[in-house]
Design an enzyme around this catalytic site. Sequence first.
Site, PDB file in Angstrom:
ATOM      1  N   ASP A   1      11.214   3.671  -9.762  1.00 47.61           N
ATOM      2  CA  ASP A   1      12.061   4.062 -10.878  1.00 47.61           C
ATOM      3  C   ASP A   1      11.864   3.037 -11.997  1.00 47.61           C
ATOM      4  O   ASP A   1      11.289   1.967 -11.782  1.00 47.61           O
ATOM      5  CB  ASP A   1      13.518   4.103 -10.404  1.00 47.61           C
ATOM      6  CG  ASP A   1      14.467   4.497 -11.515  1.00 47.61           C
ATOM      7  OD1 ASP A   1      14.118   5.396 -12.290  1.00 47.61           O
ATOM      8  OD2 ASP A   1      15.555   3.912 -11.601  1.00 47.61           O
TER       9      ASP A   1
ATOM     10  N   ARG B   1     -16.062 -12.058  25.811  1.00 46.68           N
ATOM     11  CA  ARG B   1     -15.286 -11.788  24.585  1.00 46.68           C
ATOM     12  C   ARG B   1     -15.325 -12.986  23.646  1.00 46.68           C
ATOM     13  O   ARG B   1     -15.388 -12.824  22.415  1.00 46.68           O
ATOM     14  CB  ARG B   1     -13.842 -11.452  24.960  1.00 46.68           C
ATOM     15  CG  ARG B   1     -12.945 -11.137  23.761  1.00 46.68           C
ATOM     16  CD  ARG B   1     -13.491  -9.939  22.959  1.00 46.68           C
ATOM     17  NE  ARG B   1     -12.819  -9.730  21.712  1.00 46.68           N
ATOM     18  CZ  ARG B   1     -11.773  -8.921  21.539  1.00 46.68           C
ATOM     19  NH1 ARG B   1     -11.278  -8.277  22.585  1.00 46.68           N
ATOM     20  NH2 ARG B   1     -11.253  -8.743  20.357  1.00 46.68           N
TER      21      ARG B   1
ATOM     22  N   ARG C   1      11.075  12.276 -17.448  1.00 46.13           N
ATOM     23  CA  ARG C   1      12.086  13.331 -17.449  1.00 46.13           C
ATOM     24  C   ARG C   1      12.085  14.104 -16.129  1.00 46.13           C
ATOM     25  O   ARG C   1      12.186  15.320 -16.100  1.00 46.13           O
ATOM     26  CB  ARG C   1      11.861  14.304 -18.611  1.00 46.13           C
ATOM     27  CG  ARG C   1      11.883  13.687 -19.983  1.00 46.13           C
ATOM     28  CD  ARG C   1      13.189  13.019 -20.297  1.00 46.13           C
ATOM     29  NE  ARG C   1      14.318  13.946 -20.318  1.00 46.13           N
ATOM     30  CZ  ARG C   1      15.585  13.567 -20.472  1.00 46.13           C
ATOM     31  NH1 ARG C   1      15.881  12.290 -20.580  1.00 46.13           N
ATOM     32  NH2 ARG C   1      16.540  14.451 -20.500  1.00 46.13           N
TER      33      ARG C   1
ATOM     34  N   GLY D   1      13.573   9.267 -15.180  1.00 46.41           N
ATOM     35  CA  GLY D   1      14.247  10.348 -15.883  1.00 46.41           C
ATOM     36  C   GLY D   1      14.284  10.138 -17.376  1.00 46.41           C
ATOM     37  O   GLY D   1      14.804  10.988 -18.110  1.00 46.41           O
TER      38      GLY D   1
END
Length: 1507
Positions: free
Chosen positions: A617, A1336, A1048, A934
């Site tokens: 936002d 390993r 918006r 918005g």
Amino acid sequence: MAHNQHAPSLLTMSEPGSDEIKPELIMEQAGNVQKMETKHDYASEDAPSARPTVHDLYKTPPKTMRDRFELFLFKKGLGEVPTYLAELNSRIPREVFVNYELPPRVALAGKPAVKFPSNKIRTTKYTPLLFLPKNLYLQFGKVANAYFLVLVILGAFTVFGVASPGLAAVPLIVIVVITAAKDAFEDYQRGLSDLELNNTATHLLVGLHNVNVEVDDIGSWRMFKKSCTRGTRRAFRGIKKAVAFTFGHRKMKEQLRQEQEAEKAHALHRVSTIVSDYSYTDPVAGATAAGRPSTSSRNPRKSHHLARAATTKVVPDCILNPPLQQKYIESGGDDTHFKLRRWKDVSVGDIIRVRANEEVPADIVVLSASDSEGNCFIETKNLDGETNLKTKSSLACGSSLQRSRDLHNTKFWIECDGPNPHLYRFKGTIHYENYSADGRLLNNDEMEAITNDNVLLRGCTLRNTKWIIGVAIYTGLESKIMLNGGYSPVKISKISRELNLSVIINFIVLFILCFVSGLINGLFYNETDTSRIYFEFEAYAPTSAGNGVLAFFVALIIYQSLVPISLYISIEIIKSCQAFFIYADVKMFYEKLNFPCTPKSWSISDDLGQVEYIFSDKTGTLTQNIMEFKKCTINGKSYGLAYTEAKQGMDKREGIDVLKETERWNRLLAQDRTEMVNNLQSFVKNDQFRESALTFISDEYVKDTLVPHSKITDQKAANEDFMLALALCHTVMTEKNKEDKSLNDFKAESPDEEALVSVARDLGIVFKSRFRKSVDIEVYGQSRSYELLHIIPFTSSRKRMSCILKGKDGKVMLYCKGADNVIFKRLTADLNEEMLSKTALHLEDFANEGLRTLCIAQKEVDEEHLDGWIKRFKAINNSLDDDKEERIDVLNEELERDLTLLGGTAIEDRLQEKVPESISILSDAGIKLWVLTGDRIETAINIGFSCNLLSNEMKLLVVRPEDGVLDASYIDRLITEYLQEYFNINVETEDQVQHELQIARADHSVPTSSTALIVDGAALSLIFQKNTTLKHKFLLLGKQCKSVLCCRVSPAQKADVVSVVKNSLNVMTLAIGDGANDVAMIQAANVGVGIAGEEGRQAVMSSDYGVGQFRFLTRLLLVHGRWSYKRLAEMVPSFFYKNVVFTFTCFWYGIYNNFDGSYLYEYTYLMFYNLAFTSLPVIILGVFDQDVSDSVSMVVPQLYRAGILGEEWSQYKFVWYMFDGLYQSVVAYFFPYLMFYVTFQNQQGLGVDHRFWIGVLVCTISATSCNIYILLQQYRWDWLSLLINAISILLVYFWTGIWSSRPWASEFYKVGADLYGTLGFWACMFVAVLVCLLPRFIFDFSVRYFSPKDIDIVREQVLAGKFRDLPLGFDPTNTADIEKQRLLERLNDGDTELLHKLEEVVEGDNVSRRSADSTKFSKAMKSVKRKMTVSSRPRKNTVESQTRYNQQLLSKPLNLSQLRMEMIKRGEYKTAGRNSLDRISTTHGVPGLTKAETLLSYHPRNSITFE
């Protein structure tokens, strides 16, 4: 079925005349119905042009088998509302009646056919009554838990040979109990938040019957549920009290006592109401509301008696009903008054009074307000994070309502849309009987339109208004903000989801092992020439097949550790510890609000290390929503000095030292500010001026306007006209400052408007007060009053506002302010060409610096023409025509033209601390940021430049409908064209779209194109329609662009954007916001972060993590997220690996006993292998491992990309560890087997080749090699890790010696003494462990040496001292840390003077005193010390010791600002050249992207060019 987990509205489902019991229908909301997978068009079955009614719910039959099945489950109380009924209900208009009988269309047998939801909110997952069954169902819904439950059940039968079934069930019981306790605690915390919200006080009208709801008697079942809830609450409080007083410290006990005393005091006020059981505390006044005489029915105020004695005169166009009023008077007057109730007591149709500074409990239509014109002001920070005030108005027909008894005498009904998620849209009508002043009925059905301006939404706060009265339309989960919130999803981390596949693989392996065991054992029972027939009394099953099946389940019990039950509890422990580390990180503690980073979902911490997309936002998240007036242009002349954040970002990209540049600008600003303040105080009389509030710095303006010897006549007049327009053209209200009573605070509809009025005040033109028809100001101390004739308000479509005022001289002036492109279109054609061109250029420069621009204009209006215009406006405004808004717009256009340009303003929207730096770091980490806001496009673009999301060299691709026409095909063509033109991506066909989407899923690189995508909400509404192809095209375009800004957008659209990216690209998403309008996207994302700012904490309540500032997100992801991901990605395969080693040794042993079910190990070893011998090292790895420090993680954000690419965890890695475990199991079993192959005795000649003796050796090899193996995979070796590994290995020897030392061990007696005294045991063990680990070790060494990863290279750089200049816990988004890093770099380079200065700062006066009293010898020793610290230091230990000393020195408190100033004075910061401002390129003329040529093209003359 896609449905909401909440329970919004309730309908009675029995048809009239049926004998069926009437169950309650949980109705789905309109906003959620739109997202359902299965949709049917039932509207077509209604009569032509008829809207659906409540009775259609009973008449509409199910269409599909799925609908029938859902309806059957629903009627039996076993399921949610059927999808088709929920969709139908969303289209039924809402009707609310006050003092009307319910008409047949909404009633059944005289009762409401629709049972609306209560205003009570429940966000918890469980209820006290259903917690146990639901939690057990969810836990055993996991395949692994169900599997272990089956094993526990099998173990209860002796035939399977489990020695202690009860002991075998303990691990599962412990895991289930711990998990249930954690779930209960988390849910209890959510329940406390719900309880606090639901019990908030509100003023509810009592004495008026609400026909819209039916008051149910509380049945026995409901009473039982309430008793369970209260009992659970008391139990938790009792546990909390016991723990606090038993283990808590004094402060905790004192706090608990204070809470108990407050509860007791609170309970004493219960007698203040008759219906309500509780009294409440007014959060604003700080006193118990029950103590107010005004709200107590037993002790009413005098004004109440006066209210009963008086009657309100009925006027036309009023909802007061004279017949009801007369009846009320004749009956002596009922006790109709407002009383304190709780939010959860509010129902649809209830009348509510909201006082100043109180929150609105439900969505209400405003009937009346304290303001004489019916206006009220609200703050929506709980909804959208904005603190600016918004104006609402009451209905005209209710403006005369002043007393509670008036509400008893009203008669009306409201018809409006059904519940929907549209926050900014409301369409409704109020119907009432219109009477004349003399009581004559004028119209039986008078109507007045209800718009969004007459509606207050749940959660907004009333400001600057004494009170409002409204009627509840939507309550609880039908309220608009709750519909936009969606349902609370159960989030599972990515590794946890993929872990299920690993478990399935292990199940397959387990099945193969058990099948082989059963098969071989069954075949064994077919043989007749074996000793079995002589020694075994009788087989369990009469056939070999039966024995084989039995052996299958016996093997299932023996090999059960292949799917480790302790894995899940270990993961829970690790994630809980990681959550604590996040909570305890002081670097993410927001001191201003005393708020730490708060994990609310503990199970998804590893997802923080894999986030690829962040959706943010704007208001309250990236910005502080604080506007500061910085610059302006008046009459072609620019005023104002400012070094904006956007300009700082541009300088940083050009390589300029921003810190030094900031200091340079600060000196210039300080000098100009001082001169400006001196001139203002000398030449202006202004009691409202406060130097601390001054944001506009321009002494040149003051000299041109106010200083007698330097002012310019023409410019002075222009400047004063400009500031006069700012002081008059607004809707600002004033109120007294709480601390300084002589100062007026401004309360505006937007922070921009407040900034404009404030700058006029600071420069001597002071707005003083506003009345109904006048505005008072002071101009340089002289009072003036203007008659306010009309206001044309600002709207998002108009992008401007105008005020028409009449002065004392009789002139009528129209002042207009708005977006630059809008104002330029409406300017008169005969303006000065030079002034217009200069203004356009200035506005472009302001926009390039990230400032928000507005233009100010004026016009003298003929009074007679205005009178006619106002008459026409009132006639149109009072009509109910559908085209009313369009006609008003045409009328406004008529007045707002031929304007004279005064100038333009430039306002900076202040960002939160270090937002641009945080975004830059996240981008370097490979994370893409999309801004979903918005706000208007121009606002979003300005912030985009300030945040460095946008730059001047970018091409902005704008996607929005053409000329406001909603055409999906146009948007489709536009997106297709952009993809083809700028990215050479052809998406003409569906196959091409899918092909490109597959490529996009595999591409995780950061976009390199210099393009940004700007999308508005109208375009998104078209994109997210049923056309899936268009969604994917939009997604492809957004993925190619470097930045994406969606403007918006509604809360639901935010969630849609997040969902389409998450689901279509299969990426990890994070959403961050601070308001209730961000809740939907927070819940839709994989990880939701809420910002607990000063603008409300609604988002935090629904989030997974709560932070105080946006910048903390970088540390949350790059440090804690990456660590959590790497730890868990290594811990999970390591856990499986160690269990494979142990389980396969049992399988190898079964080869030699025909898998008859006998154990290789003594039974306690089967339990303790996972519980004690190997559990702690792997947990320590998952909790404490660090590949690099937090400082390096922040400085090298590129390390984060490994999580985005999923390099640390995959099923291939899991399989690789499985094969490694398989190899080591062969070594661990067959080395002892070959040693004991013929026979083996110890030194005393005793045989030690018993299976349990061999099992001890096999277990020792397995546990030792596994623990060392895990240690080798661990990056960080500290004393704790080494200690835990050592203890785990030694525990095998300890347990063997202790357990076998007593005769109760039976055949295991003396194993430890016999075996550990044998040289062969130690030789075999050491050799086997070495052979297990060597392959390993060699492989890892070769990979890191010949093909190193990024992390391997960075770790080598750390060892080489590359990052030694970083302070401990360095955070590049923390200003203090940046300063310390600069100082430490100089210290490590041997700056003796700085070292001495820092020592003086740290040690203070003690150092000075010791220096003054020191002897020659001590001075000589100090000189030697300094020479040593600044020498070349060829020995490594000297460098390291000096670096450690420097780190310790800087870890102490320092006055960094003073040091920085001294260093700048000496010119010690390097700098680079200045940058130039490039012109911005865009595909469309976009508001907010100010370009001089574009603005001038809007001008009516349209002939001005640049020379």
